[in-house]
Write an enzyme that holds these catalytic residues in place. Structure first.
Site, PDB file in Angstrom:
ATOM      1  N   ASN A   1      26.573  28.217   9.628  1.00 10.90           N
ATOM      2  CA  ASN A   1      26.266  27.145   9.077  1.00 10.90           C
ATOM      3  C   ASN A   1      26.394  25.792   9.456  1.00 10.90           C
ATOM      4  OD1 ASN A   1      27.844  28.396   7.169  1.00 10.90           O
ATOM      5  ND2 ASN A   1      27.895  26.736   5.364  1.00 10.90           N
ATOM      6  N   TYR A   2      28.303  26.084  10.169  1.00 15.87           N
ATOM      7  CA  TYR A   2      29.273  24.520   9.759  1.00 15.87           C
ATOM      8  C   TYR A   2      29.131  24.073  11.348  1.00 15.87           C
ATOM      9  CZ  TYR A   2      31.272  23.308   5.471  1.00 15.87           C
ATOM     10  OH  TYR A   2      31.380  22.116   4.768  1.00 15.87           O
TER      11      TYR A   2
ATOM     12  N   ASP B   1      63.494  26.865  22.631  1.00 15.62           N
ATOM     13  CA  ASP B   1      62.367  26.514  22.687  1.00 15.62           C
ATOM     14  C   ASP B   1      61.767  26.874  21.771  1.00 15.62           C
ATOM     15  OD1 ASP B   1      60.221  26.269  24.157  1.00 15.62           O
ATOM     16  OD2 ASP B   1      60.363  27.570  25.880  1.00 15.62           O
TER      17      ASP B   1
ATOM     18  N   ASP C   1      36.732  32.117  11.609  1.00 16.74           N
ATOM     19  CA  ASP C   1      36.358  31.726  12.339  1.00 16.74           C
ATOM     20  C   ASP C   1      37.137  32.011  13.861  1.00 16.74           C
ATOM     21  OD1 ASP C   1      34.421  31.363  10.528  1.00 16.74           O
ATOM     22  OD2 ASP C   1      34.336  29.037  11.295  1.00 16.74           O
TER      23      ASP C   1
ATOM     24  N   HIS D   1      36.914  21.720  -0.971  1.00 20.03           N
ATOM     25  CA  HIS D   1      35.371  21.304  -0.403  1.00 20.03           C
ATOM     26  C   HIS D   1      34.632  21.971  -2.054  1.00 20.03           C
ATOM     27  CE1 HIS D   1      31.354  20.393   2.219  1.00 20.03           C
ATOM     28  NE2 HIS D   1      32.118  19.036   0.587  1.00 20.03           N
TER      29      HIS D   1
ATOM     30  N   GLY E   1      35.609  29.432  21.250  1.00 14.94           N
ATOM     31  CA  GLY E   1      35.318  29.256  22.745  1.00 14.94           C
ATOM     32  C   GLY E   1      33.394  29.918  22.708  1.00 14.94           C
TER      33      GLY E   1
ATOM     34  N   HIS F   1      34.504  25.558  -1.627  1.00 15.12           N
ATOM     35  CA  HIS F   1      35.114  26.351   0.053  1.00 15.12           C
ATOM     36  C   HIS F   1      36.039  25.341   0.275  1.00 15.12           C
ATOM     37  CE1 HIS F   1      31.866  23.941   1.497  1.00 15.12           C
ATOM     38  NE2 HIS F   1      32.650  24.299   2.453  1.00 15.12           N
TER      39      HIS F   1
ATOM     40  N   GLU G   1      37.849  36.377  14.069  1.00 11.17           N
ATOM     41  CA  GLU G   1      36.976  37.470  14.082  1.00 11.17           C
ATOM     42  C   GLU G   1      35.356  37.062  15.433  1.00 11.17           C
ATOM     43  OE1 GLU G   1      36.998  38.320   9.213  1.00 11.17           O
ATOM     44  OE2 GLU G   1      35.791  36.695   9.882  1.00 11.17           O
TER      45      GLU G   1
ATOM     46  N   VAL H   1      29.631  27.938  14.082  1.00  7.59           N
ATOM     47  CA  VAL H   1      30.247  29.125  13.941  1.00  7.59           C
ATOM     48  C   VAL H   1      29.471  29.438  12.711  1.00  7.59           C
ATOM     49  CG1 VAL H   1      31.675  30.307  12.922  1.00  7.59           C
ATOM     50  CG2 VAL H   1      32.222  28.679  14.698  1.00  7.59           C
TER      51      VAL H   1
END
Length: 669
Positions: free
Chosen positions: A406-407, A612, A319, A623, A326, A462, A322, A404
């Site tokens: 459906n979610y 660092d 997500d 799910h 934002g 999924h 692709e 994004v």
């Protein structure tokens, strides 16, 4: 000479109309402003005149300065800030190009053609254009007529196709369509049996198969809008009590937020959404702010579906890389997404033409009063005195929601006065469903890859794997990663009747290979320490990771989606700081081949002790859908915490005074 004069004249005019792009002194980590996006657009388009080239902006974001440069400026913020630069990824004549644009010089200072595998972030415009192709494509119109459907009730969307061993690829998307006709809940009514692919460069449908005509799930019972739902209704809920206007509890100086004992910088990015930087906490004992986290964001979200049939096997979304968290962030609704004391901020990203796109109210910041207890104690054994002390939990939350497809993902960063930072994720929205001929489980005689949740509707299995980039600087940037193993030991003293106990063994990771961890295999505490700073008793100052539920990938290691998502192979990784290593799935994720991921970077097995370092944490959800998830899924929540571990000399909230409470008729002190 004439061309040079035209360019000079153009920038003189631009500077006149947009002076803030060059005259202001933003924080070095501030996101690009609308005027800066316009300046980037102008610089790039001047270099590639549109009359000669087909040019699209795929990504424009801050090219952040190197960390030492930022920290040098922070030590003397009145000095001239480092130059503002932008990382720009464009498609130009069917090629991907990476540009670094220097805004102060008004020029492109770095340019290269990318010839590797994978393609850049998709734009909303090209996805919508591809989806619209179906509605004018005669074979698809014929398929709609064959099904007895009305084309005016059809809505189409797009899906990425992944990579499955092909030697050559081209920019393409699958086009999937849905039928409204009685509902706006489009994803629960997929038009199945059709496979359709769009070529993004030519912008045409180039592959089409109408394989079968499965039943169409019903629209009845799928409405979710408050104005449209009918009885019986759910439980009646009370609204939260209002807060006094203007009572936010925190201060904002530009994009720097100060609250209680915390201070941090808030940014926004087209690809990752919220960016929390320079998080420091005030130590009252030492009378100064101390560094905790230099920069953090959600680096990637991998969502593989488990239906491996012809029309479904490709659905393995990345997500962030692709589509962009934002880009798909949505305006928040006051009082429902965020409470009455929330302050809302806007976000901007570059559209396909390079112009800034505003997302109003994209993030909210609010003081949370959950009704929980921060700490308490009753001294029961001192019988002649009544001793009870309680402090209510109060925290500060930064929230964004990305929808994004459906979610809907509810993303929270929560800062606590105790020094903890909690990272929360809520999953809601609509399940990705498949149309089937079944109305009862007794009818199912084949593997269906999900749960029958309604008539003719399978909710497909999924996963969701969110990988966080956590650049911790615990009291400085020279840190180490320590695995504190909890080890069972036998009691050797014959005078003690106990047989066993547990103690700890500390294991400091020397290289990246030492720090790769699959959670849940053995009990351990994972701590980032500063080996050069100690408390008065001699403990190394640190912060420990308190993970959420342990979940890892169940796909085989040789499966193509898992090769691309190698960053999920372990829940925890640690890498040396490298400014270019920020996107766990690679810079070019669409149809990527897994050759530029966190898993590949760490194969170099670099030294990480007293360096660092960056902590990467992957939180997962497996799910298995159920009927309660349909037709609108109640929020499924998860999260993790970064908690101080020997960072302070004692509890930083010990001397927190109780807040002054308003008097209410039904409450007594």
């Amino acid at each position: 000479m004439a061309s040079t004069l035209r360019v000079a004249l153009f920038f003189f005019i631009f500077s006149f109309f947009f002076p803030t792009s060059i005259s202001s002194k933003p924080h070095p980590l501030d996101s690009l402003t609308p005027s800066e996006f316009l300046l980037v657009q102008a610089i790039v388009k001047q270099s590639y005149p549109s009359s000669n080239h087909k040019l699209t902006f795929q990504y424009v974001g801050l090219e952040e300065p190197e960390k030492p440069v930022v920290k040098a400026w922070l030590s003397k913020p009145t000095s001239i800030p480092p130059p503002r630069q932008a990382l720009v990824v464009i498609r130009l004549d069917k090629q991907t190009r990476e540009l670094i644009v220097d805004l102060s010089k008004r020029s492109i200072i770095s340019e290269k053609v990318y010839n590797g595998f994978g393609y850049p972030l998709l734009t909303i415009e090209e996805q919508e254009a591809a989806a619209d192709l179906a509605l004018k494509y005669e074979p698809f119109l014929a398929s709609i007529r064959k099904r007895g459907l009305n084309i005016s009730e059809v809505v189409c969307s797009t899906q990425t196709i992944g990579w499955y061993g092909e030697v050559k690829t081209k920019r393409e998307l699958k086009v999937t369509c849905y039928y409204l006709n009685g509902t706006v809940n489009m994803y629960v009514r997929p038009i199945e049996g059709i496979s359709m692919s769009a070529d993004l460069e030519e912008m045409k449908i180039y592959k089409y198969i109408d394989r079968a005509v499965p039943p169409l799930p019903k629209a009845e019972g799928t409405e979710y809008r408050a104005s449209k739902i009918t009885p019986p209704f759910g439980p009646i809920l009370n609204a939260a009590p209002p807060t006094r206007p203007g009572q936010t509890g925190f201060k904002m100086d530009g994009n720097v937020i100060s609250w209680a004992n915390w201070k941090f910088h808030l940014g926004f990015d087209a690809r990752v959404g919220p960016v929390i930087s320079l998080a420091s906490i005030y130590d009252a004992e030492r009378k100064k702010y101390r560094q905790v986290m230099y920069r953090s964001f959600i680096s990637e979200l991998f969502v593989p579906y488990q239906d491996v049939t012809e029309e479904w096997y490709h659905i393995t979304f990345f997500d962030n890389g692709e589509f962009g968290f934002g880009i798909y962030a949505v305006p928040l609704e006051p009082l429902n997404d965020c409470p009455s004391n929330a302050v809302f901020v806007d976000g901007y990203y570059a559209g396909q033409d390079g112009k800034p796109v505003q997302v109003s109210d994209v993030m909210c910041i609010f003081e949370r009063h959950p009704g929980d207890v921060m700490w308490r104690h009753t001294e029961s054994e001192i019988r002649d005195q009544k001793i009870r002390e309680v402090r209510p939990e109060v925290s500060l939350v930064v929230r964004m929601v990305a929808t994004v497809g459906n979610y809907d993902y509810i993303l929270d960063w929560e800062f606590k006065p105790s020094g903890s930072i909690k990272f929360g994720v809520g999953l809601t929205g609509v399940l990705e469903v498949k149309a089937v001929p079944y109305t009862h489980t007794d009818q199912i005689k084949e593997e269906v890859y999900g749960t029958l949740i309604a008539d003719n509707t399978i909710g497909t299995h999924h996963d969701h794997f969110l990988t966080y980039h956590l650049d911790l600087d615990i009291d400085g940037d020279a840190n180490s990663f320590v695995k504190t193993n909890l080890v069972t030991r036998r009691v050797t003293d014959k005078n003690i009747p106990r047989k066993s106990y547990w103690n700890v063994e500390h294991e400091t990771a020397k290289t990246e290979a030492d720090a790769k961890i699959k959670l849940g295999l053995s009990p351990a505490e994972l701590v980032v320490v500063n080996p050069n700073k100690r408390t008065k008793p001699g403990n190394k100052v640190g912060y420990r990771l308190l993970p959420g539920a342990a979940a890892g990938p169940l796909l085989s290691a040789d499966d193509y989606p898992q090769i691309r998502a190698g960053f999920t192979n372990y829940n925890v990784w640690v890498t040396p700081y490298n400014k270019s290593e920020k996107w766990a799935g690679g810079r070019y994720v669409d149809q990527s081949r897994g050759d530029d991921t966190l898993a590949v970077w760490t194969s170099r097995n670099r030294a990480i002790e007293n360096k660092d370092i960056v902590l990467w944490y992957t939180m997962g959800f497996h799910h298995v859908p159920c009927q309660e998830d349909f037709p609108m899924m109640p929020t499924l929540s998860g999260g993790f915490e970064l908690r101080p571990t020997n960072f302070f000399e004692y509890s930083p909230v010990l001397k927190t005074k109780p807040p002054l409470h308003l008097s209410w008729p039904n409450c007594t002190a």
